[in-house]
Design a protein around this motif. Structure first.
Motif, PDB file in Angstrom:
ATOM      1  N   SER A 196      -5.028   2.667  -2.086  1.00 36.71           N
ATOM      2  CA  SER A 196      -3.797   2.226  -1.421  1.00 36.71           C
ATOM      3  C   SER A 196      -3.813   2.566   0.064  1.00 36.71           C
ATOM      4  N   SER A 242       2.471   1.743  -3.378  1.00 36.13           N
ATOM      5  CA  SER A 242       1.463   2.171  -4.342  1.00 36.13           C
ATOM      6  C   SER A 242       1.090   3.638  -4.153  1.00 36.13           C
ATOM      7  N   GLY A 285       0.820  -1.210   0.000  1.00 39.42           N
ATOM      8  CA  GLY A 285       0.000   0.000   0.000  1.00 39.42           C
ATOM      9  C   GLY A 285       0.850   1.255   0.000  1.00 39.42           C
TER      10      GLY A 285
END
Length: 102
Positions: A36, A23, A20
């Motif tokens: 994310s 991203s 996450g």
């Protein structure tokens, strides 16, 4: 029923949080950045659930409820901001938000 060791659950939470975070840093589309952040919040919630199950306490589940509540509030505010940015700039590129003047 066999239980998984705490290391496996925390490793999965760490991997999800890292994915996450990467991203968020790599993507330029605001919607993908919002997704994310949701992945990162779910990874933190998973870590709380795993830790709570390790010590047989319901505290991890309570914290996960708080995380879900915070995520719902974050999505509602985030989507409102996304709609305003798209209305003004006609794009969802996060670099384009630099041109906005208050």
């Amino acid at each position: 029923m066999k239980t998984l060791p705490i290391e496996s659950g925390l490793l999965l939470a760490g991997v999800l949080f890292t994915l996450g975070l990467i991203s968020v840093l790599v993507r330029r589309n605001i919607i993908f950045m919002l997704i994310s952040v949701e992945i990162m919040l779910n990874a933190a919630g998973l870590a709380f659930i795993v830790a709570g199950s390790r010590w047989a306490q319901a505290d991890g589940q309570v914290m996960f409820i708080f995380i879900l509540t915070m995520a719902a509030a974050e999505v509602s505010v985030g989507l409102a901001l996304i709609l305003q940015i798209y209305h003004h700039l006609k794009t969802l590129d996060s670099d384009a938000a630099d041109r906005m003047n208050g």
